[in-house]
Enzyme design. Structure first.
Site, PDB file in Angstrom:
ATOM      1  N   HIS A  63       0.856  -1.184   0.000  1.00 55.87           N
ATOM      2  CA  HIS A  63       0.000   0.000   0.000  1.00 55.87           C
ATOM      3  C   HIS A  63       0.898   1.242   0.000  1.00 55.87           C
ATOM      4  O   HIS A  63       2.104   1.153   0.230  1.00 55.87           O
ATOM      5  CB  HIS A  63      -0.890   0.001   1.232  1.00 55.87           C
ATOM      6  CG  HIS A  63      -1.993  -1.009   1.171  1.00 55.87           C
ATOM      7  ND1 HIS A  63      -3.158  -0.858   1.878  1.00 55.87           N
ATOM      8  CD2 HIS A  63      -2.119  -2.179   0.498  1.00 55.87           C
ATOM      9  CE1 HIS A  63      -3.963  -1.881   1.646  1.00 55.87           C
ATOM     10  NE2 HIS A  63      -3.345  -2.714   0.819  1.00 55.87           N
ATOM     11  N   GLU A  65       1.192   3.755   2.121  1.00 54.65           N
ATOM     12  CA  GLU A  65       1.845   4.031   3.396  1.00 54.65           C
ATOM     13  C   GLU A  65       2.981   3.049   3.666  1.00 54.65           C
ATOM     14  O   GLU A  65       4.041   3.442   4.161  1.00 54.65           O
ATOM     15  CB  GLU A  65       0.823   3.984   4.543  1.00 54.65           C
ATOM     16  CG  GLU A  65      -0.249   5.056   4.445  1.00 54.65           C
ATOM     17  CD  GLU A  65      -1.460   4.644   3.607  1.00 54.65           C
ATOM     18  OE1 GLU A  65      -2.487   5.338   3.717  1.00 54.65           O
ATOM     19  OE2 GLU A  65      -1.395   3.660   2.844  1.00 54.65           O
ATOM     20  N   SER A  88      -7.544   8.224   3.400  1.00 61.74           N
ATOM     21  CA  SER A  88      -7.638   7.714   4.765  1.00 61.74           C
ATOM     22  C   SER A  88      -7.009   6.324   4.837  1.00 61.74           C
ATOM     23  O   SER A  88      -7.315   5.457   4.016  1.00 61.74           O
ATOM     24  CB  SER A  88      -9.115   7.641   5.187  1.00 61.74           C
ATOM     25  OG  SER A  88      -9.250   7.133   6.494  1.00 61.74           O
ATOM     26  N   CYS A  90      -6.228   2.574   5.433  1.00 56.93           N
ATOM     27  CA  CYS A  90      -7.015   1.370   5.709  1.00 56.93           C
ATOM     28  C   CYS A  90      -6.590   0.807   7.069  1.00 56.93           C
ATOM     29  O   CYS A  90      -5.667   1.300   7.711  1.00 56.93           O
ATOM     30  CB  CYS A  90      -6.806   0.340   4.597  1.00 56.93           C
ATOM     31  SG  CYS A  90      -5.131  -0.360   4.581  1.00 56.93           S
ATOM     32  N   CYS A  93      -2.850  -0.251   7.115  1.00 56.65           N
ATOM     33  CA  CYS A  93      -1.906   0.867   7.237  1.00 56.65           C
ATOM     34  C   CYS A  93      -2.066   1.597   8.574  1.00 56.65           C
ATOM     35  O   CYS A  93      -1.094   2.110   9.132  1.00 56.65           O
ATOM     36  CB  CYS A  93      -2.066   1.807   6.056  1.00 56.65           C
ATOM     37  SG  CYS A  93      -1.597   1.015   4.485  1.00 56.65           S
TER      38      CYS A  93
END
Length: 157
Positions: A63, A65, A88, A90, A93
């Site tokens: 992902h 992040e 935002s 998940c 993360c």
């Protein structure tokens, strides 16, 4: 929009978000999911940035992040770092933020998707939500144009 420069100081949240947004745009240009992130020291020094690479790398764990975290390299402590993300985070993360004690998260869009950011705030993470119209539009268009890929990314059937 250009990618950030590791070691450069970015003074404002808007400047930091530009780094993450450039990563999101890069991901989209590579055929991936348009989410970008960047990890900064408390003084605004860019430690690393990245984007969602699940499609490009065929790696469910990559992902935005986690890619930014990976690219920042090993830090002695993450308590005074700031994770800036275009969407935002998940639950996966959000868990990374909690696991390593990242002290602050800046979110570009929590209208398209609301992950674990409330949980982060409830557990002492400082949270700033920008809700940038351009980031909301980019993700909104992506979710409409690529619903199967989007649902795969957020773990929906």
């Amino acid at each position: 929009m250009t990618a950030g420069v590791v070691g450069r100081v970015y003074s404002t949240d808007a400047e930091k978000m530009e780094v993450a947004a450039a990563e999101a745009t890069l991901s989209a240009s590579e055929g991936g999911i348009p989410i970008g992130a960047a990890l900064f020291a408390s003084d605004g020094t860019l430690l690393g940035s990245g984007h969602n690479r699940r499609v490009q790398d065929d790696d469910a764990a990559m992902h935005a992040e986690t890619n930014a975290f990976h690219n920042a390299g090993r830090q002695r402590s993450y308590r005074n770092t700031v994770m800036v993300t275009t969407l935002s985070p998940c639950w996966y993360c959000s868990g990374l933020v909690r696991q390593f004690g990242i002290g602050r998260v800046v979110v570009g869009d929590d209208q398209t998707f609301l992950g674990g950011q409330d949980w982060l705030a409830e557990n002492g993470v400082s949270l700033t939500v920008i809700n940038d119209p351009d980031l909301i539009a980019m993700m909104g268009e992506f979710t409409i144009e690529h619903p199967a890929l989007w649902n795969e990314d957020i773990g929906e059937d």
